[in-house]
Design an enzyme around this catalytic site. Structure first.
Site, PDB file in Angstrom:
ATOM      1  N   GLU A 185       0.817  -1.212   0.000  1.00 25.67           N
ATOM      2  CA  GLU A 185       0.000   0.000   0.000  1.00 25.67           C
ATOM      3  C   GLU A 185       0.853   1.265   0.000  1.00 25.67           C
ATOM      4  O   GLU A 185       0.451   2.274  -0.562  1.00 25.67           O
ATOM      5  CB  GLU A 185      -0.937   0.013   1.215  1.00 25.67           C
ATOM      6  CG  GLU A 185      -2.003  -1.049   1.193  1.00 25.67           C
ATOM      7  CD  GLU A 185      -3.091  -0.810   0.148  1.00 25.67           C
ATOM      8  OE1 GLU A 185      -3.230   0.330  -0.352  1.00 25.67           O
ATOM      9  OE2 GLU A 185      -3.809  -1.779  -0.164  1.00 25.67           O
ATOM     10  N   ASP A 232      -6.631   8.182  -5.023  1.00 24.89           N
ATOM     11  CA  ASP A 232      -6.050   6.936  -5.526  1.00 24.89           C
ATOM     12  C   ASP A 232      -6.263   6.828  -7.041  1.00 24.89           C
ATOM     13  O   ASP A 232      -6.766   7.758  -7.671  1.00 24.89           O
ATOM     14  CB  ASP A 232      -6.585   5.719  -4.762  1.00 24.89           C
ATOM     15  CG  ASP A 232      -8.039   5.390  -5.062  1.00 24.89           C
ATOM     16  OD1 ASP A 232      -8.661   6.018  -5.947  1.00 24.89           O
ATOM     17  OD2 ASP A 232      -8.566   4.472  -4.399  1.00 24.89           O
TER      18      ASP A 232
END
Length: 161
Positions: free
Chosen positions: A29, A38
Site C-alpha cells: 500500500e 487513488d
C-alpha cells in the site's frame, strides 16, 4: 484524524502472523500522511485507508500504523463472516486472503470465486482466483498484477502445507 474502535471478534492475527500481514500490506500500500486521490479518484490516506477520508486530511505515522492495525482486523472479521471454516485454512493462505480483502473490500471478497473455493477446501484454486483482481477503473493495472502475484506466492506456501 479519528478512526473507529474495533469490535472484539475472533481472530487468527496474533504474534508473527500480525507482523507478517502488517509488513506485507504496508509494503504494497505504501504510506502517505496526507490525503491523496487513488488511481480511481477516491480520497485515501495512510496505507490505503478510504473510510471517512477527506482531501486535506493528515495523519502521523503512529496514527497510520494504528489505522492499519484496526482496518486489517476489520477486514479479517468481514472475511471470516463469509467463510465456513476459517480456522482450517492454512495460515499463509489465510493471510494472503486478508491482504486481498483489505485491497478489494470484504463485500467483493465475500462474493468472489476465491471465497467459494476456500469454502470448498480448494486452497490452490482460491489462490488462483485471487489473482483475477488486477483491475481498477475497468483497466488492468500492473501494480495490482504484481501485488496479486506476491499474494499468490504467499497463498500457495500455505496451500502446500
Amino acid at each position: 484524524m479519528e478512526f473507529p474502535e474495533m469490535k472484539t471478534t475472533k481472530t487468527r492475527l496474533v504474534g508473527a502472523s500480525v507482523a507478517l500481514i502488517v509488513a506485507f500490506v504496508g509494503a504494497w500500500e505504501g504510506m502517505k500522511t496526507q490525503a491523496y486521490r487513488d488511481i480511481v479518484g477516491v480520497s485515501t490516506i495512510c496505507y490505503g485507508e478510504t473510510k471517512g477520508v477527506k482531501m486535506g486530511d493528515t495523519a502521523t505515522k503512529a496514527e497510520c500504523d494504528a489505522m492499519l492495525d484496526v482496518s486489517l482486523k476489520e477486514h479479517e472479521a468481514g472475511m471470516r463472516s463469509c467463510l465456513k471454516a476459517p480456522e482450517k485454512i492454512p495460515i499463509k493462505t489465510y493471510l494472503a486472503m486478508i491482504s486481498l480483502s483489505y485491497n478489494i473490500g470484504t463485500g467483493a471478497f465475500c462474493r468472489s470465486t476465491a471465497r467459494r473455493r476456500l469454502n470448498a477446501g480448494d486452497w490452490a484454486g482460491a489462490c488462483e482466483a485471487a489473482t483475477w483482481f488486477n483491475r481498477a477503473g475497468g483497466r488492468k493495472v500492473q501494480g495490482l498484477v504484481n501485488r496479486r502475484q506476491d499474494e499468490y506466492k504467499m497463498c500457495m506456501q500455505g496451500a502446500r502445507e
